[in-house]
Design an enzyme around this catalytic site. Structure first.
Site, mmCIF file in Angstrom:
data_model
loop_
_atom_site.group_PDB
_atom_site.id
_atom_site.type_symbol
_atom_site.label_atom_id
_atom_site.label_comp_id
_atom_site.label_asym_id
_atom_site.label_seq_id
_atom_site.Cartn_x
_atom_site.Cartn_y
_atom_site.Cartn_z
ATOM 1 N N TYR A 1 -17.214 -5.762 10.741
ATOM 2 C CA TYR A 1 -16.798 -4.486 10.150
ATOM 3 C C TYR A 1 -17.992 -3.554 9.972
ATOM 4 O O TYR A 1 -17.950 -2.372 10.350
ATOM 5 C CB TYR A 1 -16.122 -4.746 8.804
ATOM 6 C CG TYR A 1 -15.636 -3.500 8.101
ATOM 7 C CD1 TYR A 1 -14.457 -2.883 8.479
ATOM 8 C CD2 TYR A 1 -16.363 -2.944 7.041
ATOM 9 C CE1 TYR A 1 -14.001 -1.744 7.833
ATOM 10 C CE2 TYR A 1 -15.922 -1.804 6.388
ATOM 11 C CZ TYR A 1 -14.740 -1.210 6.790
ATOM 12 O OH TYR A 1 -14.298 -0.078 6.149
ATOM 13 N N SER B 1 -18.036 4.393 6.415
ATOM 14 C CA SER B 1 -18.082 3.510 5.245
ATOM 15 C C SER B 1 -19.508 3.404 4.756
ATOM 16 O O SER B 1 -20.466 3.575 5.535
ATOM 17 C CB SER B 1 -17.565 2.119 5.616
ATOM 18 O OG SER B 1 -17.827 1.177 4.589
#
Length: 672
Positions: A564, A551
């Site tokens: 995250y 990501s």
């Protein structure tokens, strides 16, 4: 009339091709003769419709038929230069074609055109080939069929064989068909129904004779029993990557595993080494299975390391023997040797591993060898199995006409023979990636907690895709999923670590449970998947790719995103660590760093989207638009864009340790 002839022909082809007792996949051919209007003269012209080269009876369509003028085809007999030059006649078939389009005429076209019968079937039934490949086939043919069926000695398919069968039909008006030595059967009739009935009569009569007169245990006494189910599949999964790697020495292959009772029984019997060494007989068989298989000569309970070592030795010997076979018979104008690796590997107690350029070809190769086992059983039960001479097998295998058929096969897609394992593959980025890899020719294993979603996608993608249930936090489930993937296709070449989730919270609101869950699923889960799949890749010795869907949050520090972002940063560094470790095995490890992918995303649909929308103060339905407007390109990132990056990484043959941003341009996430 023309439409009726074609309709009846296709109906007969489908009926015969639907039953594997009648013929094998893409084997045999059917024809029908009738009249049509000549578009030039306006008069009637007699035509023949016949299955074209490479078609399959069970799925034949009108486009798969070659259409030829009978007057021109039969006129070729007057210019036939003799058996030594009979291959020249195949090129002449093109000058006999009627109209535009249609399939390329096959080598058997002469047989259908020269035999004076309105409808003709040429088939490869196991029972018929058992008689055709028996040492005393002529005597058996007389005993079984009387004067209704005539034996025709082995001759390579071609114009002369067509003349030979035409003479049988002309001189024996009561005969309904022939047994072709070492090959199969041909039957005919005045109507389509009569022709089909004659074909079935020959097949059923031969089958009944073998059942009633065949001796028990034609393969000899049992030497050992197959391994129990669980142990057998465990051994198969352990050996398959090695065997696939060996069988891919000259060209990468996809595998298929068969542990049917027929295969296991054959491999448990005393005579299987002798019979396997004789090879297959019917040309349709050995063109797909090679002239003989590789057979492991150890008992089922031999230590795994011993089996691995012996397979390596046998493979080296197989390659030497195949090269010697090629050089024994090759002439200066023979096609180049196509590869010396086995297409069939037999392991007693475990089963059969078959190989091909794609999943269907690998499966069909196994089906053909099972046909060969059935033929051996039938021949040995009433006589002895006596396949055609090795020199004749070479003439078929390295025939210029077979080479021409191979040249008509479309070029492989970029990922043909690659086997991909995609976690979180049932939706979002994972589903888009599975679709893209499949479209590029890969076999795809769709691994997901949501088995129903994975199965739906696998059904969409067809035979080259399977669904497996997996929770990437479970080592046992990952091992089972990897084993399932190996048994489905033979190994793994490409891993996409995509499974993930996100629970967006500030530091003070992030619980230990939230932290642990995200780290179990992403860094720990991808580590476990990479570890288990790397074992397979190293055993295969074929290299491979591992791609992490990380990501932009791995490098960009956003608000309320601690757990995250930290998990993604862990994954991003795994890319570098594994690239450094696995490079010696030609395994490349790279990553993709997407921005928020809203559409189709399981993560966003599960609450992450609503949370991020609240953080940024925008309506959830406009979150994708919001993300797009903060990028340099002002474009929303979709699952297909991430899938494109994964595919491109598979094509970068000299790249490892790289992260590709797929974020439409976020300056704060530029890699440094």
């Amino acid at each position: 009339m023309m439409d009726l002839v074609v309709e009846e022909l296709l109906g007969r082809a489908h009926a015969l091709g639907a039953d594997p007792r009648n013929t094998n996949y893409a084997g045999g051919n059917v024809s029908a003769k009738g009249e049509a209007v000549d578009p030039v003269t306006g008069g009637d012209v007699e035509l023949m419709w016949v299955k074209g080269s490479g078609g399959d009876l069970g799925t034949l369509t009108e486009a798969g038929l070659a259409v030829l003028r009978l007057d021109r085809l039969r006129a070729l007999a007057g210019v036939y230069p003799g058996v030594e030059r009979e291959d020249e006649m195949v090129g002449a078939f093109d000058f006999c074609r009627h109209g535009l389009g249609g399939a390329a005429p096959s080598i058997d076209t002469a047989m259908h055109g020269l035999v004076d019968a309105a409808h003709i079937d040429h088939l490869h039934p196991d029972a018929g080939i058992a008689i055709a490949a028996a040492a005393d086939g002529p005597a058996l043919t007389r005993a079984i069929f009387g004067n209704r069926v005539v034996w025709v000695p082995w001759r390579r398919p071609g114009f002369q064989l067509g003349l030979d069968i035409a003479a049988v039909r002309r001189d024996n008006p009561e005969v309904i068909g022939v047994i072709l030595g070492g090959h199969g059967i041909t039957a005919w009739g005045d109507t389509s129904a009569e022709c089909e009935n004659h074909s079935l009569e020959i097949i059923q009569t031969a089958s009944t004779y073998l059942t009633q007169h065949g001796r028990p245990e034609p393969f000899g006494p049992t030497l050992f029993d197959p391994l129990p189910d669980a142990a057998r599949r465990e051994r198969a999964a352990a050996l398959f990557p090695l065997v696939r790697g060996l069988a891919s020495t000259d060209a990468s292959m996809v595998g298929h595993y068969t542990d049917s009772s027929e295969v296991l029984d054959f491999l448990s019997r005393a005579e299987h080494p002798r019979l396997a060494a004789l090879g297959t007989s019917c040309p349709d068989h050995f063109l797909r299975t090679k002239v003989s298989p590789l057979v492991l000569d150890l008992p089922p309970d031999a230590p795994l390391d011993d089996a691995i070592a012996r397979l390596r030795e046998l493979h080296a010997s197989y390659r030497d023997d195949y090269a010697a076979y090629y050089h024994r018979y090759a002439t200066p104008d023979s096609p180049a040797m196509r590869g010396a690796d086995p297409a069939i590997v037999l392991i007693p107690g475990v089963g059969m591993f078959s190989f091909g350029r794609d999943k269907q070809t690998a499966r069909v190769a196994g089906e053909f060898y099972l046909n060969a086992v059935n033929v051996m059983r039938g021949a040995e039960s009433v006589s002895s199995y006596a396949p055609i001479e090795e020199s004749e097998k070479f003439r078929i295998e390295y025939w210029d006409l077979e080479e021409a058929k191979l040249r008509r096969i479309p070029p492989p897609r970029p990922l043909a023979t690659r086997i991909a394992f995609v976690t979180g593959g049932g939706s979002g980025i994972g589903a888009a990636t599975a679709r893209r890899l499949s479209a590029e020719g890969a076999c795809v294993v769709i691994a997901d907690r949501d088995l129903a979603a994975a199965e739906k996608l696998a059904a969409e993608l067809g035979e080259s895709a399977v669904a497996v249930p997996v929770d990437v936090t479970s080592e046992d489930q990952i091992r089972t999923a990897v084993s399932t993937a190996v048994l489905a296709f033979g190994g793994i070449d490409l891993v996409v670590n995509n499974a993930g989730l996100s629970l967006s919270s500030s530091l003070l609101d992030t619980t230990a449970a939230d932290w642990d869950l995200q780290h179990r699923v992403m860094p720990r889960g991808s580590f476990l998947v990479s570890r288990e799949t790397a074992r397979v890749m190293i055993t295969q010795a074929m290299g491979g790719d591992i791609v992490y869907i990380s990501s932009k949050n791995a490098v960009f520090a956003g608000p309320s995103n601690l757990a995250y972002g930290a998990a993604k940063a862990d994954q991003a560094h795994q890319v570098r660590l594994l690239a450094a470790e696995l490079g010696e095995h030609s395994i490349r490890v790279n990553g993709v760093n997407p921005d928020g992918v809203v559409r189709g995303s399981g993560i966003f649909a599960a609450g992450w989207g609503a949370n991020r929308a609240a953080v940024y103060g925008v309506p959830e339905e406009r979150l994708g638009e919001y993300y797009a407007q903060r990028t340099l390109l002002k474009k929303e990132v979709l699952p297909e864009h991430v899938a494109q990056a994964v595919y491109l990484l598979t094509q970068l043959t000299h790249t490892t340790g790289l992260h590709i941003p797929v974020d439409a341009g976020i300056a704060a996430a530029f890699l440094r």
